[in-house]
Design an enzyme around this catalytic site. Structure first.
Site, PDB file in Angstrom:
ATOM      1  N   CYS A 180      36.154  81.720  40.690  1.00  0.00           N
ATOM      2  CA  CYS A 180      37.503  82.058  40.245  1.00  0.00           C
ATOM      3  C   CYS A 180      37.848  81.106  39.103  1.00  0.00           C
ATOM      4  CB  CYS A 180      38.509  81.979  41.386  1.00  0.00           C
ATOM      5  SG  CYS A 180      38.731  80.329  42.075  1.00  0.00           S
ATOM      6  N   GLN A 181      39.108  80.997  38.750  1.00  0.00           N
ATOM      7  CA  GLN A 181      39.462  80.179  37.596  1.00  0.00           C
ATOM      8  C   GLN A 181      39.371  78.676  37.884  1.00  0.00           C
ATOM      9  OE1 GLN A 181      39.912  81.605  34.683  1.00  0.00           O
ATOM     10  NE2 GLN A 181      40.255  79.694  33.575  1.00  0.00           N
TER      11      GLN A 181
END
Length: 288
Positions: A180-181
């Site tokens: 994810c980020q």
């Protein structure tokens, strides 16, 4: 369990301890009851109902915090026990580019549309909540007031079809790299996937935000590091990612955001002066 043929770092202090809760969920703290004029101007029964509602909301917030603390312990155990392996962004890039290993991107749509890794599969575990009803509007307002206006982070909701969508794409014996980020939502996804029977899971430590330009082949209109920023902080260039870019790019990059900041001050000053003029005009009308 066969591991990826990559050098894996030993994680002695996993990064879940250093990731903000807001990366995964929208936690909102309510204002203190004191200094609130509402409570001195309303009937006693209504004030009691509001106090009760705020107390219940605060209890819910505390429950969320306890649940998150418990989740972090479970995630650390998954990593410590080797049930989820750890990859750096560079190692993940090697695995995707050289070994064609699948990369599962679990970010919400507002981040994915800005930049994504080539050949990755996008299935968000949390996505932007687009509903407008009595249940979501208060959450959206609270999220905006408690920092959404600054960070640009929208209200997110869990996709209860997440596991179904993953199972449609990947068999449970797949060597699946999850990212994810910033690294928090992907840990939550790893826990769900492991409990669903996926046994060859690899977590990208630090998320895409920790990746350098050469680590991954990226597509999209923005650099991958910038996909998680937004709001007023992005407009003014006051994010860590933009400050790092400014240090590399030089004064030309900084002048753009300096001009924006000056523009904000000028607009605010003009609005203040305008409000004063309107106030005087209305006062003159009343006196005459």
């Amino acid at each position: 369990m066969e591991a990826l043929s990559l050098p894996l770092n030993t994680l002695t202090n996993p990064s879940p301890n250093n990731i903000s809760l807001s990366a995964a969920c929208n936690y909102a703290s309510l204002s203190s009851l004191k200094f609130n004029p509402f409570f001195t101007t309303r009937p006693l029964t209504l004030r009691k109902s509001v106090v009760r509602g705020q107390a219940e909301s605060e209890d819910y917030e505390l429950k969320q915090m306890r649940d998150m603390a418990a989740a972090r312990k479970r995630w650390k155990a998954l990593i410590r026990d080797g049930k989820v392996k750890v990859l750096t962004p560079r190692e993940a890039g090697y695995a995707v580019q050289l070994s064609s290993k699948p990369l599962l991107d679990v970010r919400p749509s507002n981040e994915h549309k800005k930049a994504w890794v080539k050949a990755s599969t996008w299935i968000p575990i949390f996505d932007v909540d687009s509903k407008l009803d009595f249940g979501t509007i208060p959450r959206k307002v609270t999220n905006f007031v408690m920092g959404g206006w600054w960070s640009g982070m929208p209200t997110l909701s869990y996709d209860n079809q997440f596991l179904v969508k993953v199972e449609e794409k990947f068999p449970k014996d797949s060597e699946l790299i999850v990212a994810c980020q910033k690294g928090l939502r992907s840990l939550a996804a790893c826990e769900l996937l492991y409990n669903a029977g996926y046994s060859n899971l690899f977590w990208v430590q630090g998320g895409f935000e920790a990746a350098e330009e050469e680590d991954l082949i990226v597509e999209g209109p923005m650099p991958l590091k910038f996909a998680g920023i937004g709001g007023v902080s992005e407009f003014l260039g006051w994010t860590d990612q933009q400050r790092a870019a400014a240090a590399k790019e030089g004064w030309g990059y900084r002048l753009v955001f300096s001009a924006r900041l000056i523009g904000v001050f000028l607009v605010a000053d003009a609005l203040y002066i305008g409000a004063q003029q309107i106030g005087r005009y209305l006062q003159d009308i009343k006196t005459h």
